[in-house]
Design a protein around this motif. Structure first.
Motif: not given
Length: 156
Positions: A30, A108, A134
């Motif tokens: 995350a 990412t 993410d």
């Protein structure tokens, strides 16, 4: 979040008698970065494409340099690869929140598959595998990781 899925060897007792216990690690990161757009360098980049490395050795020796960074929908597949990272970071804090000075960095929406391989690091905050932001995913199967040096971690 890290999910570990054991993959039993053909003869389970081998894991108990000097054999290798196979493990598939699925790492989904995350957002954790507090620093934006770090000028991370790497010996190899995979970004927006697919790249395979097999039966080879990949190295990085520079300060703050990663061996490989996978990002922006890039997919890297490593099989029977030795990754070697030596050298220190200029910022232990940034190495804790980004792939700065890591052997393997997944940013990412990057994905990496590593099988039958070895990751070795030696240096200040030289992490073996670091995922952040993410959509990052790392799949590991039968991977040996050795991270040596203050602030260094195998998987971070």
């Amino acid at each position: 979040m890290v999910t570990f899925i054991p993959i039993m060897p053909i003869r389970p007792w081998n894991a108990l008698i000097g054999g290798v216990y196979h493990l598939l690690a699925v790492v989904n990161a995350a957002a954790t970065s507090t620093t934006s757009s770090l000028p991370t360098t790497a010996a190899y980049y995979v970004s927006g494409s697919t790249k395979t490395f097999a039966h080879t050795t990949l190295t990085a020796t520079g300060t703050d340099e990663a061996v490989i960074i996978v990002k922006e929908t890039g997919v890297a597949t490593l099989s029977d690869v030795t990754l070697v990272k030596t050298g220190n970071t200029t910022s232990s804090d940034d190495s804790s929140f980004t792939d700065l000075n890591a052997a393997v960095g997944v940013e990412t929406n990057g994905t990496i598959y590593i099988t039958e391989s070895t990751i070795t690091t030696n240096g200040l905050s030289a992490n073996g595998l670091h995922t952040y932001e993410d959509g990052t995913t790392a799949y590991l199967s039968n991977v040996y990781i050795h991270a040596e040096g203050d602030g260094s971690h195998g998987i971070y």
